[in-house]
Design an enzyme around this catalytic site. Structure first.
Site, PDB file in Angstrom:
ATOM      1  N   ARG A  31       1.884  16.093  13.343  1.00  0.00           N
ATOM      2  CA  ARG A  31       3.122  16.828  13.626  1.00  0.00           C
ATOM      3  C   ARG A  31       2.873  18.320  13.412  1.00  0.00           C
ATOM      4  O   ARG A  31       3.432  18.945  12.499  1.00  0.00           O
ATOM      5  CB  ARG A  31       4.259  16.349  12.699  1.00  0.00           C
ATOM      6  CG  ARG A  31       4.668  14.903  12.904  1.00  0.00           C
ATOM      7  CD  ARG A  31       5.825  14.508  11.976  1.00  0.00           C
ATOM      8  NE  ARG A  31       5.494  14.757  10.577  1.00  0.00           N
ATOM      9  CZ  ARG A  31       4.795  13.913   9.808  1.00  0.00           C
ATOM     10  NH1 ARG A  31       4.385  12.771  10.286  1.00  0.00           N
ATOM     11  NH2 ARG A  31       4.521  14.224   8.552  1.00  0.00           N
ATOM     12  N   LYS A  87      -3.539  -1.943  10.099  1.00  0.00           N
ATOM     13  CA  LYS A  87      -3.896  -2.095   8.686  1.00  0.00           C
ATOM     14  C   LYS A  87      -4.015  -3.547   8.262  1.00  0.00           C
ATOM     15  O   LYS A  87      -4.123  -3.805   7.060  1.00  0.00           O
ATOM     16  CB  LYS A  87      -2.791  -1.448   7.821  1.00  0.00           C
ATOM     17  CG  LYS A  87      -2.521   0.002   8.123  1.00  0.00           C
ATOM     18  CD  LYS A  87      -3.513   0.875   7.406  1.00  0.00           C
ATOM     19  CE  LYS A  87      -3.112   2.335   7.506  1.00  0.00           C
ATOM     20  NZ  LYS A  87      -4.025   3.157   6.700  1.00  0.00           N
ATOM     21  N   ASP A 101       0.839  -1.193   0.000  1.00  0.00           N
ATOM     22  CA  ASP A 101       0.000   0.000   0.000  1.00  0.00           C
ATOM     23  C   ASP A 101       0.877   1.247   0.000  1.00  0.00           C
ATOM     24  O   ASP A 101       1.833   1.337   0.781  1.00  0.00           O
ATOM     25  CB  ASP A 101      -0.927   0.000   1.222  1.00  0.00           C
ATOM     26  CG  ASP A 101      -2.097   0.962   1.043  1.00  0.00           C
ATOM     27  OD1 ASP A 101      -2.473   1.250  -0.107  1.00  0.00           O
ATOM     28  OD2 ASP A 101      -2.636   1.419   2.072  1.00  0.00           O
ATOM     29  N   GLU A 116      -9.396   4.283  -1.740  1.00  0.00           N
ATOM     30  CA  GLU A 116      -8.195   4.019  -2.544  1.00  0.00           C
ATOM     31  C   GLU A 116      -8.585   3.265  -3.814  1.00  0.00           C
ATOM     32  O   GLU A 116      -9.706   2.774  -3.942  1.00  0.00           O
ATOM     33  CB  GLU A 116      -7.185   3.151  -1.766  1.00  0.00           C
ATOM     34  CG  GLU A 116      -6.787   3.725  -0.417  1.00  0.00           C
ATOM     35  CD  GLU A 116      -5.548   3.056   0.182  1.00  0.00           C
ATOM     36  OE1 GLU A 116      -4.789   2.387  -0.562  1.00  0.00           O
ATOM     37  OE2 GLU A 116      -5.347   3.205   1.399  1.00  0.00           O
ATOM     38  N   HIS A 130      -3.657  14.226   1.179  1.00  0.00           N
ATOM     39  CA  HIS A 130      -3.838  13.353   2.341  1.00  0.00           C
ATOM     40  C   HIS A 130      -2.603  13.416   3.247  1.00  0.00           C
ATOM     41  O   HIS A 130      -2.723  13.600   4.466  1.00  0.00           O
ATOM     42  CB  HIS A 130      -4.084  11.916   1.871  1.00  0.00           C
ATOM     43  CG  HIS A 130      -4.118  10.895   2.975  1.00  0.00           C
ATOM     44  ND1 HIS A 130      -5.141  10.843   3.903  1.00  0.00           N
ATOM     45  CD2 HIS A 130      -3.254   9.895   3.296  1.00  0.00           C
ATOM     46  CE1 HIS A 130      -4.901   9.846   4.755  1.00  0.00           C
ATOM     47  NE2 HIS A 130      -3.771   9.257   4.408  1.00  0.00           N
ATOM     48  N   THR A 134      -4.668   6.614   0.432  1.00  0.00           N
ATOM     49  CA  THR A 134      -5.915   7.383   0.532  1.00  0.00           C
ATOM     50  C   THR A 134      -5.949   8.508  -0.487  1.00  0.00           C
ATOM     51  O   THR A 134      -4.991   9.277  -0.604  1.00  0.00           O
ATOM     52  CB  THR A 134      -6.039   7.991   1.936  1.00  0.00           C
ATOM     53  OG1 THR A 134      -5.886   6.947   2.873  1.00  0.00           O
ATOM     54  CG2 THR A 134      -7.379   8.678   2.121  1.00  0.00           C
ATOM     55  N   GLN A 171      -2.915   2.698  15.135  1.00  0.00           N
ATOM     56  CA  GLN A 171      -1.894   3.296  14.269  1.00  0.00           C
ATOM     57  C   GLN A 171      -1.071   4.349  15.014  1.00  0.00           C
ATOM     58  O   GLN A 171       0.156   4.387  14.915  1.00  0.00           O
ATOM     59  CB  GLN A 171      -2.599   3.939  13.058  1.00  0.00           C
ATOM     60  CG  GLN A 171      -1.655   4.465  11.980  1.00  0.00           C
ATOM     61  CD  GLN A 171      -2.431   4.986  10.763  1.00  0.00           C
ATOM     62  OE1 GLN A 171      -3.663   4.942  10.726  1.00  0.00           O
ATOM     63  NE2 GLN A 171      -1.709   5.475   9.784  1.00  0.00           N
ATOM     64  N   TYR A 221       1.083   5.772  -0.512  1.00  0.00           N
ATOM     65  CA  TYR A 221       0.660   6.966   0.248  1.00  0.00           C
ATOM     66  C   TYR A 221       0.774   8.146  -0.711  1.00  0.00           C
ATOM     67  O   TYR A 221       1.483   9.104  -0.453  1.00  0.00           O
ATOM     68  CB  TYR A 221       1.637   7.090   1.433  1.00  0.00           C
ATOM     69  CG  TYR A 221       1.273   8.013   2.561  1.00  0.00           C
ATOM     70  CD1 TYR A 221       0.079   7.876   3.256  1.00  0.00           C
ATOM     71  CD2 TYR A 221       2.161   9.008   2.979  1.00  0.00           C
ATOM     72  CE1 TYR A 221      -0.218   8.701   4.318  1.00  0.00           C
ATOM     73  CE2 TYR A 221       1.878   9.835   4.055  1.00  0.00           C
ATOM     74  CZ  TYR A 221       0.682   9.674   4.717  1.00  0.00           C
ATOM     75  OH  TYR A 221       0.391  10.486   5.792  1.00  0.00           O
TER      76      TYR A 221
HETATM   77 MN    MN Z   1      -3.991   2.969   2.988  1.00  0.00          MN
END
Ligand code: MN
Length: 432
Positions: free
Chosen positions: A151, A261, A135, A209, A142, A365, A248, A137
């Site tokens: 952060r 996940k 997966d 996704e 996102h 995402t 997470q 990113y």
């Molecule tokens: Mn994902």
């Protein structure tokens, strides 16, 4: 830039003897012809092709000699119980099969109702045995939103983000087909001012996704280059990467996502091929003037961006009982990603990592620039601080038991015939 191949299989005027395939709103006109696997009346897994509101049995079409011009390697692969063998044959074979199936279903051809079964009531299975699942990113919107939340004092994007497509190796064993219930997992949770506890997760989320299936893989020690990458990808499905945000948050440093996940990722049953998507390919992904330049091995040389619109709907158990319409949470586009599937594949194999037919790569995402294009509840409710009101009078910060999450996707542009990916849905069931 290589031109994308548009041929007679994309002709918007082409019609089928399957009447429902000619209706304007169908996801599955004769220009689409996505591949899936269904269970037949004896319980056996067969490869099928979606056409209108029907499923064409590929094995029956081969055995009844309705695809006589296909080479034996293709005919044989179409009689297998999964798509892996067919996926591994490569692009020329996929195109040959697409044309043969289109000719069989063409309005000018003889009606063959005995090869069809209604899609409604047909049980769909996973289209392939998924050996490995990765997966990514790939949405900067996102990643920027999540970076701002987790952060707040630093730069939202990590220093590597615009140089390489970030990903993690996921669990192929927990990929399930649309309609499979998703049980709320247990997890180790860390309250802010107390010791960790083990209990059902509270911050259950979805992630909008797409997944791309690898077709022709690569041997260990070899790479897939950017000029080859799109032709190595068999096609795409909708993917919901169910996520436990409380797990997470506690587990993700230093090695990234793990149990948050690995309990379920749902995919839609019909794989829409790169051939079918040819009219919806665009150059890119676009980069901003201030973004760093790309290293050569990630530089696009074909049209790699896919213009696919996607929508997420939520219906609580109470809403379904009252017959209320699901609430639309998100409308986004696969074209909003800043990394393409081609770049993900080129980067994944850049070390010589072997990929096999049926391996799945997730996009990450999909969020866009506007608030209504955010692809998960974490972003939509800004970590639960801005809850969503549902028509049944309840609020959602994260998913509750009984919630049904459905993602639909389609392609619509220019003169091309509209095609769809169908839907990807799942209901959250209580922890046991
Ligand atoms: Mn994902």
């Amino acid at each position: 830039m290589h031109a994308t191949t548009i041929d007679r299989s994309h002709d918007p005027a082409r019609r089928s003897w399957v009447a429902s395939a000619n209706e304007s709103g169908t996801d599955f006109p004769i220009q689409n012809l996505p591949w899936g696997v269904f269970r037949d009346d004896e319980g056996a897994a067969h490869i099928g092709i979606a056409i209108g509101d029907q499923v064409l049995d590929a094995q029956a079409a081969v055995l009844d000699n309705h695809l006589p011009d296909l080479p034996g390697t293709i005919s044989c692969a179409l009689c297998a119980p999964t798509l892996n063998q067919f996926m591994g044959l490569g692009h020329d074979s996929w195109t040959a099969a697409r044309h043969a199936i289109a000719d069989l279903l063409d309005a000018e051809s003889q009606t063959r109702d005995e090869l069809l079964r209604p899609m409604a009531g047909t049980e769909m299975l996973l289209p392939a045995t998924i050996g490995d699942y990765t997966d990514f990113y790939a949405s900067r919107y996102h990643a920027t939103n999540v970076g701002r939340m987790f952060r707040p004092d630093g730069e939202p994007l990590m220093p590597n983000y615009l140089h390489l497509p970030v990903g993690y190796h996921g669990r192929a064993s927990s990929v399930v087909v649309s309609g499979t219930p998703v049980r709320r997992p247990h997890g180790q949770l860390k309250p802010d001012d107390a010791a960790p506890v083990f209990k059902p997760v509270r911050l259950l989320d979805y992630e909008l996704e797409f997944g791309a299936f690898i077709g022709e893989g690569n041997d260990m020690g070899t790479r897939v280059q950017m000029d080859q990458a799109m032709d190595r990808l068999f096609g795409i499905v909708i993917l919901n990467d169910w996520s436990a945000r409380d797990v997470q948050k506690w587990e993700y440093q230093p090695l990234g996502p793990f149990n948050a996940k690995n309990f379920a990722s749902t995919i839609s049953p019909w794989v829409v091929t790169m051939d079918a998507l040819a009219p919806f390919r665009l150059p890119g992904p676009a980069r901003l003037d201030e973004d760093p330049g790309l290293l050569d091995y990630l530089r696009p040389v074909t049209e790699d961006v896919l213009d696919v619109t996607c929508e997420v709907h939520l219906a609580s158990a109470t809403m379904r009982e009252a017959g209320e319409e699901p609430l639309r949470l998100t409308r986004g586009s696969l074209s909003d990603l800043c990394w393409s599937f081609a770049q993900m594949l080129a980067h994944h194999t850049s070390t010589g990592c072997p990929m096999h037919a049926g391996d799945l790569i997730g996009s990450g995402t999909i969020s866009g620039p506007s608030k209504d294009s955010r692809g998960c509840l974490l972003e939509l409710t800004w970590r639960g601080t801005e809850p969503i009101e549902l028509p049944d009078g309840t609020q959602r910060r994260f998913l509750l038991d009984g919630d049904e999450l459905t993602i639909n996707a389609f392609c619509e542009s220019g003169d091309a015939r509209r095609i769809g990916l169908g839907s990807c849905s799942g209901i959250v069931t209580p922890a046991c």
